[in-house]
Design a protein around this motif. Structure first.
Motif, PDB file in Angstrom:
ATOM      1  N   LYS A  18       7.256  35.284   3.934  1.00 18.77           N
ATOM      2  CA  LYS A  18       6.928  35.630   5.318  1.00 18.77           C
ATOM      3  C   LYS A  18       8.145  35.480   6.226  1.00 18.77           C
ATOM      4  CE  LYS A  18       2.492  33.763   4.527  1.00 18.77           C
ATOM      5  NZ  LYS A  18       1.344  32.999   4.996  1.00 18.77           N
ATOM      6  N   SER A  22       9.747  38.433   8.325  1.00 21.38           N
ATOM      7  CA  SER A  22       9.973  38.294   9.765  1.00 21.38           C
ATOM      8  C   SER A  22      11.398  38.684  10.123  1.00 21.38           C
ATOM      9  CB  SER A  22       9.733  36.858  10.220  1.00 21.38           C
ATOM     10  OG  SER A  22       8.473  36.447   9.791  1.00 21.38           O
ATOM     11  N   SER A 131       4.960  37.269  15.511  1.00 22.30           N
ATOM     12  CA  SER A 131       4.922  35.806  15.502  1.00 22.30           C
ATOM     13  C   SER A 131       3.483  35.317  15.391  1.00 22.30           C
ATOM     14  CB  SER A 131       5.609  35.234  16.741  1.00 22.30           C
ATOM     15  OG  SER A 131       5.202  35.929  17.875  1.00 22.30           O
ATOM     16  N   VAL A 134       2.319  35.536  11.715  1.00 21.52           N
ATOM     17  CA  VAL A 134       2.897  34.517  10.833  1.00 21.52           C
ATOM     18  C   VAL A 134       2.296  33.141  11.127  1.00 21.52           C
ATOM     19  CG1 VAL A 134       5.019  33.320  10.186  1.00 21.52           C
ATOM     20  CG2 VAL A 134       5.027  35.794  10.480  1.00 21.52           C
ATOM     21  N   THR A 138       0.026  30.947   8.230  1.00 12.39           N
ATOM     22  CA  THR A 138       0.824  29.995   7.458  1.00 12.39           C
ATOM     23  C   THR A 138       0.537  28.581   7.921  1.00 12.39           C
ATOM     24  OG1 THR A 138       2.527  31.673   7.650  1.00 12.39           O
ATOM     25  CG2 THR A 138       3.121  29.665   6.492  1.00 12.39           C
ATOM     26  N   LEU A 143       5.233  26.293   6.407  1.00 17.07           N
ATOM     27  CA  LEU A 143       6.254  27.083   7.095  1.00 17.07           C
ATOM     28  C   LEU A 143       7.541  26.275   7.211  1.00 17.07           C
ATOM     29  CD1 LEU A 143       6.708  29.771   8.439  1.00 17.07           C
ATOM     30  CD2 LEU A 143       5.909  28.806  10.584  1.00 17.07           C
TER      31      LEU A 143
END
Lengths: 263, 454
Positions: A18, A22, A131, A134, A138, A143
């Motif tokens: 991820k 990103s 954002s 994610v 997560t 993360l």
């Protein structure tokens, strides 16, 4: 806005995947030049956003944020559009309006500015959707572990963890202080009232946050925190992750070639 | 295990020692009660054992401390924490992770234990504190008692031989305190040394092997019996009209079922009411709705003849004390703090009188946040009293107060009741509830008993 426990494919991806996705999206947000390209990116991101099954409240928040971003960028660009040619849609202060006109050089809303603003706001919107997707999918510790595994220093990760953990408490506290102010007769109407509220909000909030920070520091010390540690949680970079990364990379390159690069 | 001889310590820049000539010993399986007023040096004593003194609080010290054969000054804190586990005051700031099992692993990870060992220790610690079923819960959703067990479990996993507890039961209700009793018993039976610094220790006395009493940093002989002096008894005066009435009151938060379920309650002018019940029983919710901070979702509420009032309409007529005094002290000095409410409400009030009755007159020029915890609590109450509201609502006003401040607060409240004000406060402390003229018990959002004392 925080982690929502669901069992979607996107939730199961390794945090490093991820993070990689990103970064690719961030490049696209900056590099894509044409409105079509940005719209394509935003659509892909929105599809992912809905794929992780957001709660209704989050969808509302997102729509509200996106709406605000579009309107504000359009207005500000409409007023301050710099490039020529530009066609005024309507004029607020004409250039020949005595000294105000001379000082401001005329104030008008330009059509090209509005369009430029609308296109630019797509970049902002994409960043927001990205954002939120994610963060929502997560688990925070994962993360941070992901960030640490790709080379972000351990201590930075810890600071982020602690902030995520304690920020809601500080927000709650600010709310209670504001209520306490009201109960003691402080009215926050108008700009001056607003300043007065801040004037009496910040000192207790800051002092209490410092006290809190000190307590956290002591608690971390007695739990033997030094910055070097082992991890119980493990990360698994599976085949799905490879596939997801490959698809994202392919899409990124495709979008850049197809819609052109902003340079 | 612990041997302290003539230990003296002063924080830098204070001049006065926080601990003076302290000596005692503790052996395996012993539980030591450390008692004393706020500021008597209880916390400092614990810090001297776990190494926060001198590693974090570096000051002047003399005398010796031996913990399991070493001196805390010689080893880094991380190393000491393998032997000495500390549960600090305020559970909230000791939980670092979002998930229960992650938080229990945190200390072990810091000790750089291998993953397999951590998994074993974590399981054992979670089971020992009866948290195994909740291991995947999010930490912020736990109750006060569960959070307390979580912090203890996290320390337990690190495997210390000595446990230090700094006022561990302050935020616990009766149930939580009973659970804590069982935890202490278990630790003792496992041969751990336990040091318990606590104000409300009565129920733990059966487990106590030794008592260390501190008075302004010095140990005093503990021969004096471990009981409280009698407190002033409050007589009920003449009651006036009904000032608060709820009928079928339901109050809830955003979603889920209401926290308060069909509450009927009438309070008359001049009453001194304690709302009691476990954490989560709805006492604070009831109190907040009486102040207009929360609005009812069903039923009717009348406060001072206003139906279903909001916060604005009660401003100045109802005073509300939040649990944490620090969230309600805004001004730059004590005197200004007391004058804050009256000034904004446009009331003429004799500020000096209020400073005197609360015993804060000497400190009137100090910054509110520079006072001790007990004084800050008194100041927060005084600032609300000074608005001369008809009704005073206080949320857990006795939390963390030592005897002196507790008496002072009680007499302030009694005095305002005598002046015809109505006081309603929440508490999970039986002693505090016993001082009120009426106690209303809540359980799961309903009133289960209502007792008026003569």
């Amino acid at each position: 806005m925080k982690f929502v426990s669901r069992n979607t494919l996107f939730h199961r991806l390794d945090p490093r995947t991820k993070i990689g996705m990103s970064l690719m999206c961030a490049c696209l947000i900056v590099l894509l030049r044409t409105p079509e390209g940005l719209l394509a990116l935003l659509s892909i991101l929105l599809a992912t956003f809905f794929f992780v099954r957001p709660p209704a409240a989050y969808v509302r928040t997102l729509l509200y944020l996106m709406g605000t971003a579009v309107i504000f960028t359009m207005i500000s660009q409409g007023f301050f559009y710099y490039f020529e040619p530009k066609t005024p849609v309507f004029t607020i202060v004409p250039e020949n309006w005595g000294w105000i006109g001379r000082v401001t050089g005329g104030l008008a809303v330009y059509r090209e500015g509005l369009i430029y603003g609308a296109v630019q706001s797509l970049r902002l919107c994409s960043a927001m959707v990205l954002s939120m997707t994610v963060v929502m999918s997560t688990y925070p510790s994962d993360l941070i572990l992901g960030l640490e595994r790709i080379g972000v220093p351990e201590k930075v990760g810890f600071v982020v963890t602690v902030s995520i953990r304690f920020l809601p408490a500080i927000i709650e506290e600010a709310k209670r202080i504001l209520t306490a102010q009201k109960l003691r007769g402080l009215k926050g109407k108008g700009v001056r009232g607003g300043f007065r509220v801040l004037r009496y909000l910040l000192p207790p909030l800051i002092i209490d946050s410092l006290r809190h920070a000190r307590r956290i520091a002591l608690a971390a010390a007695v739990r033997a925190y030094t910055g070097e540690r082992t991890h119980v949680r493990t990360l698994q970079f599976s085949r799905t992750d490879w596939v997801a990364t490959a698809i994202s990379a392919f899409l990124t390159i495709f979008l850049l070639f197809y819609y052109g690069v902003f340079l | 295990m612990i041997r302290i001889e003539n230990f003296t310590f002063a924080y830098p820049g204070t001049g006065k020692p926080a601990l003076e000539d302290v000596s005692f010993e503790a052996a395996k399986g012993e539980l030591l009660l450390v008692r004393g007023a706020s500021g008597s040096g209880k916390s400092t004593l614990l810090y001297a054992i776990n190494g926060l003194v001198p590693h974090i609080f570096n000051g002047e010290s003399s005398g010796t401390i031996q913990v399991n054969g070493f001196s805390p000054g010689e080893r880094p804190i991380g190393e000491i924490s393998k032997t000495v586990g500390t549960v600090l005051q305020n559970v909230e700031s000791q939980i670092f992770m979002m998930r229960v099992e992650d938080d229990v692993a945190f200390g072990c990870e810091n000790l750089r234990m291998p993953r397999e060992e951590i998994l074993l220790r974590r399981e054992e610690a979670l089971k020992a504190m009866d948290l195994w079923e909740m291991r995947e819960r999010e930490t912020f959703k736990l109750s006060g008692g569960q959070k307390q067990r979580l912090t203890i479990s996290a320390i337990y996993a690190m495997g210390p031989k000595i446990f230090l507890f700094d006022e561990p039961t302050t935020d616990l209700d009766q149930g939580g305190r009973k659970e804590f009793f069982n935890i202490l018993k278990r630790l003792k039976s496992e041969g751990k040394v336990v040091l318990l610094a606590e104000h409300q220790y009565e129920e733990y006395l059966p487990l106590v092997d030794r008592v260390v009493t501190l008075d302004r940093g010095r140990t005093v002989p503990s021969v004096q019996a471990l009981r409280d002096c009698p407190e002033p008894v409050y007589g009920v005066g003449n009651l006036g009209d009904i000032v608060i009435s709820c009928k079928g009151l339901c109050v809830g938060y955003e979603k889920g079922e209401p926290v308060l379920k069909h509450v009927d309650l009438e309070v008359r002018k001049g009453e001194f009411v304690a709302l009691c019940g476990k954490n989560g029983s709805g006492k604070t919710t009831l109190l907040k709705s009486l102040a207009g901070i929360l609005r009812p979702s069903a039923g009717c509420l009348n406060v001072l003849e206003k139906a279903n009032p909001d916060l604005e309409s009660l401003m100045g007529h109802v005073g509300f004390l939040f649990q944490n005094p620090d969230e309600q002290l805004f001004a730059d000095c004590v005197e200004e703090e007391v004058a804050f409410g009256p000034r904004h409400l446009g009331k003429e009030v004799d500020i000096e009188k209020y400073l005197r009755i609360s015993g804060l007159y000497e400190a009137r020029g100090s910054h509110p946040q520079a006072l001790s915890r007990g004084q800050r609590q008194l100041l927060a109450v005084t600032s609300i009293l000074a608005m001369e509201p008809d009704i005073l609502l206080l949320d857990e006003p006795t939390t963390g107060l030592d005897d002196t401040h507790w008496r002072r607060l009680l007499s302030l409240l009694h005095q305002s009741v005598a002046e015809g004000k109505t006081v309603v406060f929440t508490t999970h402390n039986g002693k505090a509830a016993g001082r009120a003229s009426r106690s209303v018990h809540l359980e799961e959002g309903r009133i289960v008993s209502d007792e008026i004392r003569q």
